[in-house]
Enzyme design. Structure first.
Site, PDB file in Angstrom:
ATOM      1  N   ASN A 178      72.550  25.525  44.781  1.00  0.00           N
ATOM      2  CA  ASN A 178      73.745  26.192  44.286  1.00  0.00           C
ATOM      3  C   ASN A 178      74.959  25.466  44.830  1.00  0.00           C
ATOM      4  O   ASN A 178      75.086  25.277  46.040  1.00  0.00           O
ATOM      5  CB  ASN A 178      73.797  27.653  44.754  1.00  0.00           C
ATOM      6  CG  ASN A 178      72.774  28.517  44.069  1.00  0.00           C
ATOM      7  OD1 ASN A 178      72.324  28.195  42.986  1.00  0.00           O
ATOM      8  ND2 ASN A 178      72.396  29.604  44.700  1.00  0.00           N
ATOM      9  N   HIS A 227      67.910  36.196  35.361  1.00  0.00           N
ATOM     10  CA  HIS A 227      68.927  35.420  36.073  1.00  0.00           C
ATOM     11  C   HIS A 227      69.531  34.443  35.075  1.00  0.00           C
ATOM     12  O   HIS A 227      68.806  33.733  34.378  1.00  0.00           O
ATOM     13  CB  HIS A 227      68.322  34.672  37.253  1.00  0.00           C
ATOM     14  CG  HIS A 227      69.340  33.944  38.060  1.00  0.00           C
ATOM     15  ND1 HIS A 227      69.081  32.743  38.672  1.00  0.00           N
ATOM     16  CD2 HIS A 227      70.636  34.240  38.345  1.00  0.00           C
ATOM     17  CE1 HIS A 227      70.173  32.330  39.308  1.00  0.00           C
ATOM     18  NE2 HIS A 227      71.136  33.225  39.117  1.00  0.00           N
ATOM     19  N   ASP A 228      70.851  34.410  35.001  1.00  0.00           N
ATOM     20  CA  ASP A 228      71.491  33.604  33.965  1.00  0.00           C
ATOM     21  C   ASP A 228      71.104  32.129  34.032  1.00  0.00           C
ATOM     22  O   ASP A 228      70.930  31.474  32.998  1.00  0.00           O
ATOM     23  CB  ASP A 228      73.016  33.773  33.971  1.00  0.00           C
ATOM     24  CG  ASP A 228      73.656  33.590  35.344  1.00  0.00           C
ATOM     25  OD1 ASP A 228      72.988  33.118  36.277  1.00  0.00           O
ATOM     26  OD2 ASP A 228      74.852  33.949  35.474  1.00  0.00           O
TER      27      ASP A 228
END
Length: 476
Positions: A287, A229-230
């Site tokens: 997020n 996951h970046d």
């Protein structure tokens, strides 16, 4: 002895391939850049928003064939996935998380499995784009692709399979799906069964730093599951000196801290925080919308970003306020029109100039960061002295100064290329060139220039924040 690895970092806008070499310090060289934006394909009912993964693979192959690196690792955005048949062939092009197919699906899922049960089982933030709701939308529509599929792979897992032949899912990317139980470290099979999602399609999960084997494209090169996951890769490269807050900045702003174990409190659920897998720790974060708003506006403006930033610098401050995370800003479209409609509907001044609109976006992003940072402090019961910002937005000194002033905290900005650096660091630890993550972060601090921003005009920013909160908290 020098060690060289390849970091393949596929973002929602650009794909970038870097050569990262460790001698006395780390050096990063960008080898290739290409667009990775989704593609609208016409269907009978509507246009479908998908990813052209085969096109991305073709871009990657050419670089691998010419490289002398010892290993390669791939990281990408989260939540999206591909379905494959029994022979490992794509059933279809994977859907983009911004496709409209998930609209309203999350609430329908709650009718089957209560929200709090999903959170306790998975530990993950509720977003309609999550893998869980993408899959449930396919269940509800009786999608034949789901019936045909024999395997599900998250996006970086697809590339790892194409490169190595191994069909597995890496832990950090699996954790973004809300199909995986971060507390129990396994797929949430019971949850999936309740939503009639086939469980046999989910692969074995392996930790970051797993050597999958030799590359099928380049002889002798190892394929390693980095923190796929970046954001997980970016956090590896955050030069923490102790406990702190990070903001991984790009299309999204991932605002969080590292914890030893998931935080599953009622308050964490109510405030919609997430517990995603990291390299050795839990990434407790939220997020938030990042540079997406500006990117969409600039589809219309078509200006150089330096020009946009300078226009914002010269524009008056605090003329209007918006919540970047509102659903109306989530999907592609005419963002300028949406912002104007929002300002009109909320009785605020209608902004027209590029500088005014971009400054509105920057101020609102900074206020949103403060809002999240204050919640992290309350939920963890810890005090944090600094905010580390990594990723593309680090180039925007104006935004960095806004975040410092909005939060009242010192902002340490850099490195810009945190994601490919973190990707490479996991590979280098796996290859034995670096001892552990603590040594890796020390190397980052010694290898790259970091900028520091201190708060300014605190009284003015505090007043602005109180005004901004009215638009964050009020449902319109």
């Amino acid at each position: 002895m020098a060690v060289k690895v390849l970091s393949i970092d596929l973002g929602a806008t650009n794909g970038k391939i870097y050569e990262v070499e460790l001698k006395d310090r780390l050096t990063v060289k960008e080898i290739k850049r290409f667009r990775t934006e989704g593609t609208f394909l016409p269907g009978k009912d509507r246009e479908h928003f998908v990813w052209n993964l085969p096109g991305f693979y073709e871009e990657i192959k050419g670089v691998l064939e010419a490289s002398d690196a010892q290993s390669v690792g791939v990281d990408t955005w989260g939540v999206d996935f591909a379905l494959l048949d029994e022979n490992g062939r794509l059933v279809s092009l994977p859907y983009h998380y911004r496709d409209v197919r998930t609209k309203g699906v999350m609430k329908k899922a709650f009718e089957v499995v209560p929200k709090d049960e999903i959170f306790q089982r998975t530990g993950i933030q509720f977003m309609e784009i999550n893998t869980l709701y993408q899959l449930y939308s396919m269940v509800l529509s009786n999608d034949p692709f789901l019936k045909t599929a024999k395997h599900l792979l998250m996006i970086p897992d697809v590339f790892n399979f194409w490169l190595s032949g191994e069909m597995v899912s890496e832990y950090t990317i699996a954790s973004t799906s809300q199909c995986y139980s971060v507390p129990d470290r396994e797929w949430a099979y019971d949850l999936l069964e309740k939503l009639s999602i086939p469980t046999e399609i989910f692969p074995k999960v392996v930790p970051p730093g797993t050597v999958l084997g030799k590359c099928r494209v380049k002889k002798g090169m190892n394929v390693i599951t980095t923190a796929c996951h970046d954001t997980a890769s970016a956090v590896v490269a955050v030069p923490f000196e102790g406990e702190g807050i990070y903001i991984s900045s790009g299309t999204w702003f991932l605002v969080g801290t590292e914890l030893e174990r998931p935080l599953l409190s009622k308050e964490a659920l109510e405030r919609n925080f997430t517990n995603e897998g990291g390299y050795g720790k839990i990434r407790f974060l939220k997020n938030a919308t990042g540079m997406w708003l500006l990117e969409e506006c600039n589809r219309i403006w078509k200006k150089d970003y330096s020009e946009i930033i300078e226009s914002a610098r010269n524009a008056p401050g605090f003329q209007a306020f918006l919540d970047p995370d509102r659903e109306e800003f989530l999907h592609p479209g005419n963002m300028l029109e949406r912002i104007r409609n929002y300002l009109e509907r909320t009785g605020q001044k209608i902004l027209e100039r590029i500088g005014e609109i971009s400054r509105l976006i920057f101020e609102s992003l900074a206020f949103n960061c403060r809002w999240i940072v204050e919640q992290i402090k309350e939920l963890t019961g810890k005090r944090y002295g600094k905010i580390h910002v990594v990723g593309g937005a680090v180039r925007n000194d104006l935004l960095m100064s806004f975040i410092a002033s909005a939060t009242g905290k010192t902002v340490v900005a850099g490195p810009v290329d945190a994601t490919p650096i973190g990707n490479a660091l996991v590979q280098l630890i796996t290859l034995g060139a670096i001892a552990n993550i603590n040594e890796a972060r020390k190397i980052v601090k010694e290898s790259f220039e970091l900028k520091t921003f201190e708060p300014e005009n605190m009284e003015e920013w505090n007043e602005g924040y109180e005004e901004w909160k009215k638009y964050k908290e009020v449902e319109i």
